[in-house]
Design a protein around this motif. Structure first.
Motif, PDB file in Angstrom:
ATOM      1  N   ALA A   1     -26.905  20.857   6.485  1.00 38.10           N
ATOM      2  CA  ALA A   1     -26.551  19.441   6.199  1.00 38.10           C
ATOM      3  C   ALA A   1     -26.289  19.591   4.745  1.00 38.10           C
ATOM      4  CB  ALA A   1     -27.802  18.750   6.575  1.00 38.10           C
ATOM      5  N   GLY A   2     -25.357  18.075   4.616  1.00 40.86           N
ATOM      6  CA  GLY A   2     -24.909  17.902   3.040  1.00 40.86           C
ATOM      7  C   GLY A   2     -23.657  17.544   2.880  1.00 40.86           C
ATOM      8  N   ALA A   3     -23.253  17.581   1.755  1.00 37.26           N
ATOM      9  CA  ALA A   3     -21.905  16.983   1.529  1.00 37.26           C
ATOM     10  C   ALA A   3     -21.050  17.716   2.336  1.00 37.26           C
ATOM     11  CB  ALA A   3     -21.554  16.783   0.086  1.00 37.26           C
ATOM     12  N   GLU A   4     -20.923  19.208   2.217  1.00 38.04           N
ATOM     13  CA  GLU A   4     -19.898  19.758   2.963  1.00 38.04           C
ATOM     14  C   GLU A   4     -19.765  19.681   4.391  1.00 38.04           C
ATOM     15  OE1 GLU A   4     -18.532  24.496   3.398  1.00 38.04           O
ATOM     16  OE2 GLU A   4     -20.732  23.957   2.678  1.00 38.04           O
ATOM     17  N   ARG A   5     -20.971  19.228   4.832  1.00 37.68           N
ATOM     18  CA  ARG A   5     -20.968  18.867   6.327  1.00 37.68           C
ATOM     19  C   ARG A   5     -20.137  17.616   6.663  1.00 37.68           C
ATOM     20  NH1 ARG A   5     -26.245  19.605  10.154  1.00 37.68           N
ATOM     21  NH2 ARG A   5     -25.603  22.060   9.907  1.00 37.68           N
TER      22      ARG A   5
ATOM     23  N   VAL B   1     -16.963  16.848   9.008  1.00 37.33           N
ATOM     24  CA  VAL B   1     -16.958  15.768  10.017  1.00 37.33           C
ATOM     25  C   VAL B   1     -15.666  14.883   9.864  1.00 37.33           C
ATOM     26  CG1 VAL B   1     -18.242  14.019  11.162  1.00 37.33           C
ATOM     27  CG2 VAL B   1     -19.599  16.128  10.821  1.00 37.33           C
ATOM     28  N   LYS B   2     -15.769  14.389   8.675  1.00 35.27           N
ATOM     29  CA  LYS B   2     -14.565  13.485   8.358  1.00 35.27           C
ATOM     30  C   LYS B   2     -13.391  14.001   8.644  1.00 35.27           C
ATOM     31  CE  LYS B   2     -13.510   9.884   4.807  1.00 35.27           C
ATOM     32  NZ  LYS B   2     -12.328  10.219   4.747  1.00 35.27           N
TER      33      LYS B   2
END
Length: 770
Positions: A625-629, A633-634
């Motif tokens: 989880a975090g910014a990369e995930r 998703v975006k």
């Protein structure tokens, strides 16, 4: 001296020998002795190949007839009672757990009818493992000595190997509780499991193994506290004088958030994936004791591009400068299971492009070369380094990789292009009026059985032995047969059956600019299912329609709605070998634009139901989880919506997902009108509940297309009834788990007829009550 190591090698054989003998055994055309003979020959060939290449540390127990995690379940007696009660031979139990088994009684054996265990993706790869299924009463015991047997097998050939085991913490954490023990947390079984691991390790040491590779890949996940603390418990128990040295192996991600779980463990060394996360080097080194070895995963086990020797040697030298050469091993980042066996048989790839690639066999030379360069100096491998530098530069400067027109179009993408014209409620009203789809609509996921005749005709056409006109007539006849079959069975929304398609990604890649293809670049997906991933070598564009002709023809011969079938942008990317010189986002956007053109052409041709499958969208999700995930998703969702949003409200967009732990929020964000989700191997109500509030329409797959087993109508009725306890009937579609390409016609007809009859029973019931 810096040693070289390989974490695992493809077991399928350069000519798919394992697939051929396994499927022959399943069909009764090969004996168990023939099956085992081919397995032994493949193991011997792989060990000798690695030894001849000069690899210092060669793995054993990386071979499996189906799946290495499933092998562990049999080894430790994690066999649910529904399989063990039949007292099948071990190999048949393995296959029954992996693919199900349905067999009538004979004079010498009783009837068998059992479904397969759940199958899910191995982290973010396209390999599927069979999920261990535990009960609170599981009796762990050493049910097999396969790891010892294969170590001794190699030893008899004069090859000293490092046996590979899935570590106890990862094995438990990757498993699940059986349906009757849903309150069970598998990690709580650790203390019961450890004595059996210890027994196996003692047998390995007695056989002569001095080091065992213990894979603990869950260390790259977000782990709960009790799992993090389990490592100390496990390895302090296992690291005894009766065990070989233990080498802890992680891959596919960043181990740093769990680094405290590694510190102080009594293991000989630690392996980390520095291809994926080079930034973790200093933290991994800091976690080691002064005597522990660092295995530097620097040759990519997941992709086919040549290793940049200059950068790899520089990286390994930086590790040597910190810990000393005697404490460094040069290794593949992960098992080479995920790459094709060899480039040697590839005769059709243009020489310029082929020079950029490195398959599993070639990667053996890469780890050896890097280790030698670090040990003896770059002068000792000057020719190899010069050739490598030339290849790297040629690829970087090639006109093949860059298309200005594609880049310009991507730069003009707007937010509005990724939105449907109206919300779902308005679209649904338009679709009901246009399509006339009944309650509990029945459909399939896309493909129908690929018969021997289809493969023969496709091969003849590929070789130029028949004309395009002859091939097209054959395909049209196959489509006619499939459409007639579906009408006879009573399906509501039809498909054309995909007789012209070799693979759901390769087929599209062959019609797009920017891809190249292999002849024998097979990679195991699960069991005997192998794929030949296309290779993205340049910017992607669509020179012309890819599926319109077949779908338009199919719609012209039926009054029922016909689905156009496409593979989504993220799946096309994930199930190919992607470029490593531009971002995944940019590659997905290029694919999305190509598919957007195809979707609009299908609609213009009169095909008003279009399925754009994205089974790999969960697979591509970053492991933590975090910014990369969040970023993934975006752009993954936007890529799908970019591909599918250029149609009218009355055109119905479907998508399909399978064999992953899906997040309903991600599926919801796609805004497809109808989604179909693999469900037949999910055996708990919780999974239904997760999708109970899905706002659009959904079909939870009702039978396992990987198994020849035919479910009775009563099974379908029971399954649908369970779903309806939590899901509204007006939103439910009825369909199989996945495409029917690998099944035979007899079982396909029987399964679909039972499914349709069950749907009709519910339709009549609810229409009458209304």
């Amino acid at each position: 001296m810096v040693q070289s190591a390989v974490l695992g090698f493809p077991r399928i054989g350069a000519q798919r020998e394992l697939k051929k003998v396994t499927e022959a055994y399943w069909s009764g055309k090969a004996t168990v002795e023939e099956l085992f003979k081919v397995g032994k020959e493949l193991r011997e060939k792989n060990w000798k190949l690695q030894k001849d290449a000069g690899v210092d540390i060669i793995p054993s127990n990386d071979f499996s007839f189906y799946d290495q995690v499933l092998d562990h379940s049999l080894t430790f007696n994690v066999i649910p009672e529904r399989y063990s009660k039949y007292n099948l031979p071990a190999i048949d139990t393995l296959f029954a757990m992996g693919r199900g088994l349905q067999r009538a009684a004979t004079e010498t054996s009783s009837a068998v009818d059992v479904t397969a265990l759940e199958m899910v993706k191995w982290f973010d790869s396209n390999y599927h493992y069979v999920r261990p299924t535990f009960s609170k009463n599981v009796e762990f015991k050493l049910n097999s000595t396969k790891p010892v047997d294969e170590f001794l097998e190699a030893k008899a050939l004069g090859i000293h190997t490092r046996p590979v085991l899935v570590g106890p913490v990862s094995y438990l954490y990757l498993g699940k509780a059986d349906k009757d023990n849903l309150e069970l947390e598998p990690i709580t079984l650790l203390e019961k499991l450890l004595p059996v691991y210890a027994e196996l390790l003692a047998k390995l040491k007695e056989a002569g193994a001095d080091t065992v590779q213990i894979d603990e890949p869950v260390l790259v996940l977000d782990l709960p506290a009790e799992v993090q603390s389990a490592y100390k418990t496990a390895y302090e128990y296992l690291a005894t004088e009766t065990a070989p040295k233990l080498f802890l192996t992680t891959y596919f991600g960043d181990v740093r958030p769990n680094i405290d779980s590694i510190k102080g463990l009594p293991v000989a060394g630690v392996h980390a994936d520095f291809v994926r996360v080079p930034e973790q080097l200093d933290d991994v080194i800091a976690a080691l004791s002064p005597s522990q070895i660092l295995s530097v995963g620097i040759v990519n086990g997941r992709n086919i591009w040549k290793t940049n020797f200059a950068k790899a040697i520089e990286f390994v030298n930086s590790a040597v400068a910190k810990v000393g050469a005697e404490r460094v091993i040069v290794a593949t980042s992960s098992s080479l299971l995920h790459t094709p066996v060899t480039l040697a048989s590839e005769k059709k790839i243009p020489a310029e492009i082929k020079d950029w690639f490195s398959f599993a066999t070639q990667k053996l030379a890469e780890v050896v070369t890097i280790a030698k360069a670090v040990t003896d100096g770059v002068e000792s491998v000057s020719e190899e380094l010069a050739a490598n530098a030339k290849s790297i530069l040629a690829r970087e400067t090639s006109s093949i990789t860059n298309d200005a027109a594609v880049r310009e179009r991507v730069g003009k993408i707007t937010e509005d292009q990724a939105r449907r014209k109206s919300p779902f409620a308005a679209r649904l009203a338009a679709q009901k009026k246009a399509l006339g789809i009944p309650l509990f609509p029945t459909t399939t996921i896309g493909s129908f059985p690929q018969t021997k005749d289809i493969r023969i005709f496709r091969n003849k056409f590929t070789k130029g032995e028949i004309t395009a006109e002859e091939y097209e007539k054959f395909i049209e006849k196959e489509i006619e047969n499939v459409v007639q079959f579906q009408e006879e069975v009573g399906l509501d929304v039809l498909v054309h059956g995909e007789p012209e398609r070799n693979d759901m990604v390769q087929y599209f890649g062959e019609k797009l600019n920017g891809f190249v293809f292999t002849t024998n670049g097979w990679v195991q997906s699960y069991g005997s299912r192998y794929v030949r991933p296309p290779i993205v070598v340049g910017d992607v564009s669509r020179p012309g329609p890819m599926t319109v002709k077949e779908s338009k023809f199919a719609q012209s011969i039926t009054k029922k709605p016909m689905k156009g079938m496409l593979t989504g942008p993220v799946t096309c990317l994930r199930w190919s070998f992607p470029r490593d010189d531009i971002s995944a986002k940019l590659q997905a956007q290029q694919l999305a634009l190509a598919l957007r053109d195809e979707v609009q052409d299908l609609e213009a041709a009169g095909v008003y139901v279009i399925q754009v499958d994205e089974p790999a969208i969960r697979e591509g999700l970053p492991l933590r989880a975090g910014a990369e995930r969040d970023d993934y998703v975006k752009w993954a969702v936007e890529s799908f919506r970019l591909a599918t949003s250029g149609v009218e409200d009355s055109t119905q967009i479907h998508s399909h997902f399978c064999y992953s732990d899906l997040d309903p929020n991600h599926i919801k964000a796609l805004d497809a009108d109808v989604v179909s989700i693999e469900f037949s191997k999910k055996d708990d109500a919780k999974y239904i509940q997760e999708f109970s509030e899905y706002p659009n329409h959904i079909g939870l797959g009702l039978f396992d297309i990987h198994s020849p087993r035919v479910p009775a109508k009563e099974e379908f009725v029971s399954r649908i009834a369970d779903i309806l306890k939590v899901y509204p009937q007006e939103n439910l579609w009825v369909n199989p788990d996945c495409g029917l390409k690998t099944r035979g016609w007899t079982e396909t007809r029987a399964s679909l007829q039972n499914m349709v009859d069950a749907a009709k029973e519910f339709r009549a019931k609810y229409v009458a009550s209304a």
